[in-house]
Design a protein around this motif. Structure first.
Motif, PDB file in Angstrom:
ATOM      1  N   GLU A 201       0.818  -1.202   0.000  1.00 53.99           N
ATOM      2  CA  GLU A 201       0.000   0.000   0.000  1.00 53.99           C
ATOM      3  C   GLU A 201       0.864   1.270   0.000  1.00 53.99           C
ATOM      4  OE1 GLU A 201      -4.117  -1.357   2.199  1.00 53.99           O
ATOM      5  OE2 GLU A 201      -2.316  -1.092   3.425  1.00 53.99           O
TER       6      GLU A 201
ATOM      7  N   TYR B  97       2.160   1.656  -3.538  1.00 55.74           N
ATOM      8  CA  TYR B  97       1.112   2.212  -4.395  1.00 55.74           C
ATOM      9  C   TYR B  97       0.971   3.723  -4.160  1.00 55.74           C
ATOM     10  CZ  TYR B  97      -3.593   3.424  -5.971  1.00 55.74           C
ATOM     11  OH  TYR B  97      -4.658   4.051  -6.559  1.00 55.74           O
ATOM     12  N   LEU B  98       1.017   4.122  -2.911  1.00 56.51           N
ATOM     13  CA  LEU B  98       0.838   5.525  -2.557  1.00 56.51           C
ATOM     14  C   LEU B  98       1.904   6.401  -3.208  1.00 56.51           C
ATOM     15  CD1 LEU B  98      -0.935   7.331  -0.646  1.00 56.51           C
ATOM     16  CD2 LEU B  98       0.853   7.008   1.076  1.00 56.51           C
TER      17      LEU B  98
ATOM     18  N   ARG C  92       0.162   5.111  -7.828  1.00 58.25           N
ATOM     19  CA  ARG C  92      -1.150   5.741  -7.666  1.00 58.25           C
ATOM     20  C   ARG C  92      -1.381   6.791  -8.753  1.00 58.25           C
ATOM     21  NH1 ARG C  92      -2.407  10.380  -4.111  1.00 58.25           N
ATOM     22  NH2 ARG C  92      -0.187  10.336  -3.636  1.00 58.25           N
TER      23      ARG C  92
ATOM     24  N   ARG D  73      -0.649  10.826  -8.424  1.00 61.54           N
ATOM     25  CA  ARG D  73       0.129  10.889  -7.179  1.00 61.54           C
ATOM     26  C   ARG D  73       0.948  12.180  -7.136  1.00 61.54           C
ATOM     27  NH1 ARG D  73       2.215   7.413 -10.712  1.00 61.54           N
ATOM     28  NH2 ARG D  73       4.411   7.500 -11.304  1.00 61.54           N
TER      29      ARG D  73
ATOM     30  N   ASP E 187      -5.508  12.174  -4.296  1.00 68.06           N
ATOM     31  CA  ASP E 187      -5.748  12.060  -5.742  1.00 68.06           C
ATOM     32  C   ASP E 187      -6.484  13.283  -6.269  1.00 68.06           C
ATOM     33  OD1 ASP E 187      -4.594   9.580  -5.609  1.00 68.06           O
ATOM     34  OD2 ASP E 187      -6.483   8.492  -5.506  1.00 68.06           O
TER      35      ASP E 187
END
Length: 206
Positions: A13, A16-17, A21, A24, A42
């Protein structure tokens, strides 16, 4: 905590962040005289009168006083202080220079994965012994109502209009693709409009 369940992000996670993402945005900063790392949401609109440089490598690029940071926080920005690290009960160092944040993921029997940042340095897969005292950032999972394209808390004809706005204008509409793609097939088209109407007809829009 209003019934929310708090937890620590996994290594995937965090990755992804910071890396995969959509939309981002992040960068080093100084907020209220504290060095750290800013993460943008986002759906982000920079507060009027302020500036933000994405991927800033030093603490002195994005600088905010208390009033400025209040505006940034209100707009959804998150600040991770460079709080240093504790190696033992008495060995505490690097306050204001390094940030270490635990993930909930183990690397092996003795080590866990952490996120590390400093000026000119960043690693979202940093492994260290679990005995080290690092910071944690708690999060809670907030369920998003399917079909609430314009994020007003209900599902109605205005969400249909929002989908058409995205079809015509794309990202310039200000609508998130992930919300407009109601049927989750990675395309925004008339099928998503039908999906919204089905939700409304089935009484799920209240």
């Amino acid at each position: 905590n209003a019934g929310l369940k708090w937890r620590t992000l996994t290594a995937d996670e965090w990755y992804y962040l910071f890396y995969t993402r959509p939309n981002r945005g992040a960068g080093r900063a100084t907020a209220c005289n504290m060095h750290g790392y800013i993460i943008l949401p986002d759906d982000w609109t920079l507060p009027e009168g302020l500036e933000f440089t994405k991927n800033a490598q030093t603490w002195d690029v994005n600088v905010y006083d208390a009033d400025d940071w209040a505006k940034m926080e209100q707009a959804g920005a998150v600040f991770l202080p460079a709080a240093g690290q504790r190696y033992s009960a008495t060995d505490y160092k690097d306050f204001g220079e390094w940030g270490h944040y635990w993930t909930s993921s183990a690397k092996n029997d003795n080590e866990a994965v952490s996120v590390y940042f400093a000026e000119y340095s960043f690693d979202a897969d940093w492994s260290m012994g679990r005995e080290n005292g690092y910071s944690v950032r708690l999060v809670s999972d907030v369920l998003r109502k399917k079909g609430d394209v314009n994020k007003d808390g209900s599902i109605n004809s205005t969400d249909v209009v929002a989908i058409y706005d995205y079809i015509i204008q794309g990202d310039a509409s200000g609508i998130e693709k992930g919300r407009a793609d109601v049927d989750s097939n990675d395309n925004v088209n008339s099928a998503d409009v039908v999906e919204v109407y089905n939700i409304i007809i089935n009484g799920e829009g209240a």
